[in-house]
Structure formats: structure tokens, C-alpha cells
Design a protein around this motif. Sequence first.
Motif, PDB file in Angstrom:
ATOM      1  N   UNK A 155       0.839  -1.195   0.000  1.00 11.64           N
ATOM      2  CA  UNK A 155       0.000   0.000   0.000  1.00 11.64           C
ATOM      3  C   UNK A 155       0.875   1.246   0.000  1.00 11.64           C
ATOM      4  N   UNK A 156       0.519   2.180  -0.869  1.00 10.47           N
ATOM      5  CA  UNK A 156       1.249   3.449  -0.953  1.00 10.47           C
ATOM      6  C   UNK A 156       0.215   4.555  -1.165  1.00 10.47           C
ATOM      7  N   UNK A 157       0.022   5.418  -0.167  1.00 12.20           N
ATOM      8  CA  UNK A 157      -1.039   6.416  -0.293  1.00 12.20           C
ATOM      9  C   UNK A 157      -0.618   7.529  -1.244  1.00 12.20           C
ATOM     10  N   UNK A 158      -1.624   8.037  -1.935  1.00 10.95           N
ATOM     11  CA  UNK A 158      -1.397   9.051  -2.954  1.00 10.95           C
ATOM     12  C   UNK A 158      -2.031   8.620  -4.269  1.00 10.95           C
ATOM     13  N   UNK A 159      -2.499   9.574  -5.063  1.00 15.51           N
ATOM     14  CA  UNK A 159      -3.174   9.340  -6.345  1.00 15.51           C
ATOM     15  C   UNK A 159      -4.486   8.586  -6.126  1.00 15.51           C
ATOM     16  N   UNK A 160      -5.082   8.096  -7.189  1.00 12.19           N
ATOM     17  CA  UNK A 160      -6.366   7.408  -7.104  1.00 12.19           C
ATOM     18  C   UNK A 160      -6.155   5.903  -7.123  1.00 12.19           C
ATOM     19  N   UNK A 161      -7.219   5.155  -6.777  1.00 15.27           N
ATOM     20  CA  UNK A 161      -7.099   3.702  -6.716  1.00 15.27           C
ATOM     21  C   UNK A 161      -6.864   3.100  -8.098  1.00 15.27           C
ATOM     22  N   UNK A 162      -7.257   3.816  -9.150  1.00 10.15           N
ATOM     23  CA  UNK A 162      -7.045   3.303 -10.510  1.00 10.15           C
ATOM     24  C   UNK A 162      -5.585   3.414 -10.947  1.00 10.15           C
ATOM     25  N   UNK A 163      -4.753   4.031 -10.115  1.00 10.54           N
ATOM     26  CA  UNK A 163      -3.317   4.075 -10.390  1.00 10.54           C
ATOM     27  C   UNK A 163      -2.609   2.827  -9.847  1.00 10.54           C
ATOM     28  N   UNK A 164      -3.346   1.945  -9.201  1.00 11.89           N
ATOM     29  CA  UNK A 164      -2.767   0.687  -8.708  1.00 11.89           C
ATOM     30  C   UNK A 164      -2.298  -0.149  -9.881  1.00 11.89           C
ATOM     31  N   UNK A 165      -1.318  -1.015  -9.613  1.00 12.13           N
ATOM     32  CA  UNK A 165      -0.781  -1.828 -10.715  1.00 12.13           C
ATOM     33  C   UNK A 165      -0.301  -3.181 -10.204  1.00 12.13           C
ATOM     34  N   UNK A 166      -0.190  -4.107 -11.147  1.00 12.67           N
ATOM     35  CA  UNK A 166       0.292  -5.462 -10.854  1.00 12.67           C
ATOM     36  C   UNK A 166       1.727  -5.592 -11.329  1.00 12.67           C
ATOM     37  N   UNK A 167       2.574  -6.152 -10.483  1.00 12.00           N
ATOM     38  CA  UNK A 167       3.996  -6.336 -10.806  1.00 12.00           C
ATOM     39  C   UNK A 167       4.303  -7.820 -10.804  1.00 12.00           C
ATOM     40  N   UNK A 168       4.921  -8.298 -11.862  1.00 15.71           N
ATOM     41  CA  UNK A 168       5.300  -9.709 -11.965  1.00 15.71           C
ATOM     42  C   UNK A 168       6.581  -9.935 -11.171  1.00 15.71           C
ATOM     43  N   UNK A 169       6.414 -10.169  -9.898  1.00 16.54           N
ATOM     44  CA  UNK A 169       7.563 -10.371  -9.015  1.00 16.54           C
ATOM     45  C   UNK A 169       7.177 -10.052  -7.584  1.00 16.54           C
TER      46      UNK A 169
END
Length: 447
Positions: free
Chosen positions: A99-113
Motif C-alpha cells: 500500500x502506498x497512499x497518494x493518487x487514485x485507486x485506478x493508479x494501482x498496478x500489478x507487478x510480476x515479481x
Amino acid sequence: MKRGNQLIQNKIHPTTVIAGYKMALKEAIKHVKSQLVISMDQIDENLLKQTAKTSLSSKLIGPEGDFFSKIIVDAMMGVKTTGLDGKPKCLVKNVNILKCHGKSVTESKLINGYAIQTMRGAQGMPLTVKKAKIACLDMTLGRFRLQPGVAVLIENPEELEKVRQREMDITKERCKKLIDAGVNVVLCTKGMDEFAAKYFVEAGCITVRRVEKADMKRIASATGATVLIYFADQNGEESIPPEAIGEAEEVSEERVGDDDFIFIKQCKNTSAQTILLRGANIFMLDEVERSIHDALCAVKRVIESSSLVVGGGCVEVSTSIFLERFARSLGSREQLAVAEFAEALNVIPKQLAINAAKDASELLTKLRFVHGKAQNEPDSEQSKKYKHTGLDLLNGKIRNNFNAGVFEPAISKIKSFKFATEAAITILRIDDLIRIEPEKDKPKGRR
């Protein structure tokens, strides 16, 4: 359970009620598996997304269900493996949520690792290392010091400097052994001082200190490394076994928001996945994390069981009508318990309608009518459409929830029936009640 108490008050023995509940549970599961379960030989990614979206629909991030359902399905498919029995297995713990606060929830992303919220041990180290060779250490990597309680007798004060120099040499030799073994990323659960870090800076390695032990175990499992607690080998010397070194395609430090993260991408052993959540504040991020965890578990159960059921009260109403008809075919007292079991199932769709501020009685009546018609003519084409009818709580009507994409894991629905029945039976088995009467007020003594 309330209906079970009503039966007992009507002079029906608890054992009869328990027997009726067990009979009803058996028939209910049989009906669900034979008539309502949608089995899939090949997992359809679209169905998995709809299952995740159904789980998220009642949550805070329901409006962004399309965005998060894709992330959730991609994450679970990324950690999907095949078990010893040949069946697919998905471990939710292999999906790390940060979790990293800031920006909107649609800025979330998936990282392969795998990712951890920390930074490099020194600024002179590179930001990215390709073809990473990773050493996981559960020990302090700093200036060597004798253990407490170990005494060294020094007669000549001039030799004290030699002892100090030897302590520094031991640290240098350990760092050199790691570098010579091809290690270019060192993760350590404890401290690492600047004296040791300077050797890794010169060699172009990345070091990370104070890594949580739980993260260290997951990283070791994903990269194929072994967590080392000492360097000693069987010969009494210090060495780094090659099989203890893990591998990953890339290790990098990136800044996201106000925090630094170490990303370990494309691990060797398993495809660990990391979902990096963004949001306005930490409270919102906590709620988003809980919502995503629920959806991950739902998708996991669908992948492992390869079966779905239609949601929105469809299963409960269909099973209720089936059990009512089954109860009328019985000629014993268990008939009453089975009938009450069937009536209790109507509570779920009724409560769903009440929570949505809809007319629960009207919707439940329509739903029961449609499912009753479907079971009257089980072989007709119209019946096959009717049996997937559920609630549309946005518009306050009933609809075909199969076409609407409202799905739940079949195994979760069946286990809910089992656990609820077992809980009711456990309470019904209690035949004695010990009640402590409140202490009566003592009469006041005469003055």
C-alpha cells in the motif's frame, strides 16, 4: 437455529430435528451439484473476471470492479501451479499486497515479481541489476566481533590493533566470498554497516538490510535461494554453496509516491506477484486490501475446483423449493425439520433485498415462482433459463444472472450450507442449561 427451537417447543425431540437437518443437507448438496453447478473443463478468463467483479460489487471499490478484476485474475493466474495430484493450485500468500497512499485507486498496478518497501543499503549502489543472483542472509553482515562471554587474553597491548584488524579482515573475506560466488544482490534480515557496504558498492551490487523475516522466506522460496544463518561448511571453513543462491531476471529500486520499493521481478522458482495499491489515505487502502483479498480467495476457489454457481439468491431459492417438495415425500417427523430447513434458506435472498432497500416480499415471491416453474418442467428450454434466475438489486427486479455475469465459487456455497447446518446441530445437542440465579437482596438488619 431459531426454527429448530420452534420445532423443539412443538414437542419434537431434538434428535428428530437433527436427523431432519442432516437429511436436508444431504439432499440440498445433491441438488446443487446436479442442477446448479456450472462445471468448466477449461477455465475461462472472462468467467474468472466476473467472479472477482461479483465479490467486489458490494465493496468500496465496486465501481472500479472492471479494473481490479483484471488485476486479480492476472495475479492468480500468475501464481497458478499444478499439484502432485495433477490439479491446479493457487496460493493467495504468493500474491503480495503493498500500500502506498497518494493518487487514485485506478493508479494501482500489478507487478510480476515480489516487492518490499525499503531501499538500498548505500546510495552508491546501482538502481537496477539484471540477471540477479540473490543471497538471503539471516545474520548480521558488518564488522565481525567476538560473541559476548568469549574472552581473549592479550599480554602485549600492541597486539590489540592486530585483533581489530583481524575482525575487519573477517568481514572483508565474507563480503569477498559473496562477490566471488557471483552474488550481486544481498538481502539481510539484520544490520549491515558502512564498512561492509563499501565492498558491495565497489563490486556494483545491491544490498538491502532489515528485511522482514516473513518477506525473506517468500523471496527465498520464489527465487530458489536458501536463507543462510552462517557461512560455515562441514570442513569448518566458510563458503557460499552455489545451490543457496537464488535467481531473478531483475532487481531494481523504484520510488512510488513518497516511499522507495525494491522490486524483484520474474523470479526463478515461482511466479510471485505483487499488487501495488494507491489511494487517498491509509484507511481507504486498508479497506481496498481487504476487498482484494476476498476477491483473490474467490478466484482461487474457482480455479482449484473448476466449478461455479450463479449468485444473487439463485441457489438458495432453488434449493428451498426443491427441499419443500422433498419434505412432502417423507412420511415421518423429519418432514417438519426438512421443511423448516427449506424455509430458512429464503432468509438469504430476503436479506439481500432488504439491504438494497427493495420490496423483499415481492422479489422473493417472483423468484420462487420462476424457480418453481423451472423445476416443474426440468427438461424444457425455458426451464434451463429460469434456473439461473436471481436478484437484480440495482433495478429492483429479477433477471438471468448467468447472462449478467454474477457468479460465486460452488465450493464456497456448499461449505456454507455444511457449516451452518453443523453449527445448528451442535447447539441442538446441548440438552442441559445451567443458569445462575442473581443473588437476592438480603433484608436490612435492625438498627
